[in-house]
Design a protein around this motif. Sequence first.
Motif, PDB file in Angstrom:
ATOM      1  N   MET A   1       5.938  -0.646  27.431  1.00  0.00           N
ATOM      2  CA  MET A   1       5.605  -0.236  26.085  1.00  0.00           C
ATOM      3  C   MET A   1       4.502   0.817  26.187  1.00  0.00           C
ATOM      4  O   MET A   1       3.575   0.691  26.964  1.00  0.00           O
ATOM      5  CB  MET A   1       5.138  -1.443  25.262  1.00  0.00           C
ATOM      6  N   GLU A   2       4.648   1.811  25.409  1.00  0.00           N
ATOM      7  CA  GLU A   2       3.692   2.917  25.421  1.00  0.00           C
ATOM      8  C   GLU A   2       3.230   3.163  23.990  1.00  0.00           C
ATOM      9  O   GLU A   2       4.002   3.036  23.047  1.00  0.00           O
ATOM     10  CB  GLU A   2       4.376   4.161  25.986  1.00  0.00           C
ATOM     11  N   PHE A   3       1.949   3.507  23.832  1.00  0.00           N
ATOM     12  CA  PHE A   3       1.410   3.795  22.508  1.00  0.00           C
ATOM     13  C   PHE A   3       0.940   5.235  22.440  1.00  0.00           C
ATOM     14  O   PHE A   3       0.449   5.802  23.426  1.00  0.00           O
ATOM     15  CB  PHE A   3       0.255   2.841  22.172  1.00  0.00           C
ATOM     16  N   CYS A   4       1.076   5.833  21.294  1.00  0.00           N
ATOM     17  CA  CYS A   4       0.740   7.234  21.073  1.00  0.00           C
ATOM     18  C   CYS A   4      -0.774   7.449  21.137  1.00  0.00           C
ATOM     19  O   CYS A   4      -1.545   6.721  20.501  1.00  0.00           O
ATOM     20  CB  CYS A   4       1.272   7.674  19.701  1.00  0.00           C
ATOM     21  N   ASP A   5      -1.177   8.471  21.902  1.00  0.00           N
ATOM     22  CA  ASP A   5      -2.598   8.811  21.988  1.00  0.00           C
ATOM     23  C   ASP A   5      -3.098   9.458  20.702  1.00  0.00           C
ATOM     24  O   ASP A   5      -4.289   9.425  20.407  1.00  0.00           O
ATOM     25  CB  ASP A   5      -2.845   9.767  23.163  1.00  0.00           C
ATOM     26  N   GLU A   6      -2.193  10.040  19.935  1.00  0.00           N
ATOM     27  CA  GLU A   6      -2.576  10.752  18.708  1.00  0.00           C
ATOM     28  C   GLU A   6      -2.806   9.799  17.531  1.00  0.00           C
ATOM     29  O   GLU A   6      -3.816   9.879  16.859  1.00  0.00           O
ATOM     30  CB  GLU A   6      -1.496  11.775  18.325  1.00  0.00           C
ATOM     31  N   CYS A   7      -1.833   8.899  17.285  1.00  0.00           N
ATOM     32  CA  CYS A   7      -1.923   8.051  16.089  1.00  0.00           C
ATOM     33  C   CYS A   7      -1.933   6.550  16.385  1.00  0.00           C
ATOM     34  O   CYS A   7      -2.141   5.745  15.486  1.00  0.00           O
ATOM     35  CB  CYS A   7      -0.787   8.381  15.120  1.00  0.00           C
ATOM     36  N   GLY A   8      -1.653   6.158  17.632  1.00  0.00           N
ATOM     37  CA  GLY A   8      -1.688   4.744  18.005  1.00  0.00           C
ATOM     38  C   GLY A   8      -0.395   3.994  17.761  1.00  0.00           C
ATOM     39  O   GLY A   8      -0.310   2.801  18.030  1.00  0.00           O
ATOM     40  N   SER A   9       0.642   4.664  17.244  1.00  0.00           N
ATOM     41  CA  SER A   9       1.922   3.999  16.990  1.00  0.00           C
ATOM     42  C   SER A   9       2.665   3.736  18.292  1.00  0.00           C
ATOM     43  O   SER A   9       2.425   4.390  19.302  1.00  0.00           O
ATOM     44  CB  SER A   9       2.799   4.867  16.086  1.00  0.00           C
ATOM     45  N   MET A  10       3.592   2.798  18.248  1.00  0.00           N
ATOM     46  CA  MET A  10       4.406   2.511  19.419  1.00  0.00           C
ATOM     47  C   MET A  10       5.404   3.645  19.629  1.00  0.00           C
ATOM     48  O   MET A  10       5.998   4.146  18.679  1.00  0.00           O
ATOM     49  CB  MET A  10       5.143   1.180  19.233  1.00  0.00           C
ATOM     50  N   MET A  11       5.568   4.037  20.901  1.00  0.00           N
ATOM     51  CA  MET A  11       6.470   5.132  21.226  1.00  0.00           C
ATOM     52  C   MET A  11       7.786   4.582  21.750  1.00  0.00           C
ATOM     53  O   MET A  11       7.851   3.449  22.217  1.00  0.00           O
ATOM     54  CB  MET A  11       5.820   6.051  22.260  1.00  0.00           C
ATOM     55  N   LYS A  12       8.846   5.400  21.662  1.00  0.00           N
ATOM     56  CA  LYS A  12      10.151   5.014  22.190  1.00  0.00           C
ATOM     57  C   LYS A  12      10.578   6.066  23.209  1.00  0.00           C
ATOM     58  O   LYS A  12      10.046   7.183  23.225  1.00  0.00           O
ATOM     59  CB  LYS A  12      11.170   4.868  21.077  1.00  0.00           C
ATOM     60  N   THR A  13      11.534   5.688  24.049  1.00  0.00           N
ATOM     61  CA  THR A  13      11.979   6.622  25.081  1.00  0.00           C
ATOM     62  C   THR A  13      13.140   7.456  24.577  1.00  0.00           C
ATOM     63  O   THR A  13      14.020   6.970  23.868  1.00  0.00           O
ATOM     64  CB  THR A  13      12.424   5.881  26.350  1.00  0.00           C
ATOM     65  N   GLU A  14      13.106   8.730  24.922  1.00  0.00           N
ATOM     66  CA  GLU A  14      14.209   9.648  24.662  1.00  0.00           C
ATOM     67  C   GLU A  14      14.353  10.499  25.912  1.00  0.00           C
ATOM     68  O   GLU A  14      13.557  11.419  26.135  1.00  0.00           O
ATOM     69  CB  GLU A  14      13.939  10.517  23.430  1.00  0.00           C
ATOM     70  N   GLY A  15      15.325  10.131  26.744  1.00  0.00           N
ATOM     71  CA  GLY A  15      15.509  10.838  28.013  1.00  0.00           C
ATOM     72  C   GLY A  15      14.333  10.584  28.934  1.00  0.00           C
ATOM     73  O   GLY A  15      13.966   9.440  29.193  1.00  0.00           O
ATOM     74  N   ASP A  16      13.691  11.658  29.390  1.00  0.00           N
ATOM     75  CA  ASP A  16      12.542  11.491  30.287  1.00  0.00           C
ATOM     76  C   ASP A  16      11.219  11.710  29.557  1.00  0.00           C
ATOM     77  O   ASP A  16      10.213  12.068  30.154  1.00  0.00           O
ATOM     78  CB  ASP A  16      12.666  12.404  31.506  1.00  0.00           C
ATOM     79  N   MET A  17      11.208  11.447  28.229  1.00  0.00           N
ATOM     80  CA  MET A  17       9.995  11.591  27.423  1.00  0.00           C
ATOM     81  C   MET A  17       9.748  10.327  26.594  1.00  0.00           C
ATOM     82  O   MET A  17      10.682   9.642  26.188  1.00  0.00           O
ATOM     83  CB  MET A  17      10.116  12.781  26.464  1.00  0.00           C
ATOM     84  N   TRP A  18       8.467  10.036  26.352  1.00  0.00           N
ATOM     85  CA  TRP A  18       8.057   9.043  25.361  1.00  0.00           C
ATOM     86  C   TRP A  18       7.840   9.825  24.078  1.00  0.00           C
ATOM     87  O   TRP A  18       7.128  10.830  24.069  1.00  0.00           O
ATOM     88  CB  TRP A  18       6.749   8.368  25.757  1.00  0.00           C
ATOM     89  N   VAL A  19       8.450   9.377  22.960  1.00  0.00           N
ATOM     90  CA  VAL A  19       8.343  10.091  21.690  1.00  0.00           C
ATOM     91  C   VAL A  19       7.803   9.138  20.631  1.00  0.00           C
ATOM     92  O   VAL A  19       8.298   8.017  20.471  1.00  0.00           O
ATOM     93  CB  VAL A  19       9.717  10.661  21.247  1.00  0.00           C
ATOM     94  N   CYS A  20       6.791   9.612  19.898  1.00  0.00           N
ATOM     95  CA  CYS A  20       6.200   8.809  18.820  1.00  0.00           C
ATOM     96  C   CYS A  20       7.065   8.953  17.578  1.00  0.00           C
ATOM     97  O   CYS A  20       7.348  10.067  17.124  1.00  0.00           O
ATOM     98  CB  CYS A  20       4.779   9.277  18.525  1.00  0.00           C
ATOM     99  N   GLY A  21       7.477   7.849  17.004  1.00  0.00           N
ATOM    100  CA  GLY A  21       8.294   7.855  15.798  1.00  0.00           C
ATOM    101  C   GLY A  21       7.510   8.217  14.557  1.00  0.00           C
ATOM    102  O   GLY A  21       8.080   8.598  13.543  1.00  0.00           O
ATOM    103  N   SER A  22       6.174   8.106  14.615  1.00  0.00           N
ATOM    104  CA  SER A  22       5.360   8.402  13.443  1.00  0.00           C
ATOM    105  C   SER A  22       4.935   9.863  13.363  1.00  0.00           C
ATOM    106  O   SER A  22       5.147  10.528  12.366  1.00  0.00           O
ATOM    107  CB  SER A  22       4.103   7.525  13.439  1.00  0.00           C
TER     108      SER A  22
END
Length: 106
Positions: free
Chosen positions: A1-22
């Motif tokens: 599980m990874e959390f966004c450094d910008e807003c603190g939301s939980m991130m999801k995986t898209e290919g070889d990147m973690w992407v923040c849904g917020s």
Amino acid sequence: MEFCDECGSMMKTEGDMWVCGSCGAETPREAATESGMVTTQGQEAGEVVDLSDSEADARPTTEIQCVECDNDRAYWELKQIRAADESETRFFTCTECGHKWREDDH
């Protein structure tokens, strides 16, 4: 599980990147970091055990006389029903007839 450094939301995986849904922030995935993460994918479902029938047997009992059936055994539990600085109230349930009463009812 990874959390966004910008807003603190939980991130999801898209290919070889973690992407923040917020906020849409992206961070590259690192295999070394992710190897220590635990996921639910691929886990086998365990056996579901129904304990509802044995639940009553797990409650503590004490020797006390039931006024309804004269049984001398009851389950007991403590509940905080008044202010936090007041003592708990002990409730009893007869093991035979199921009659319920408070400690101060007798």
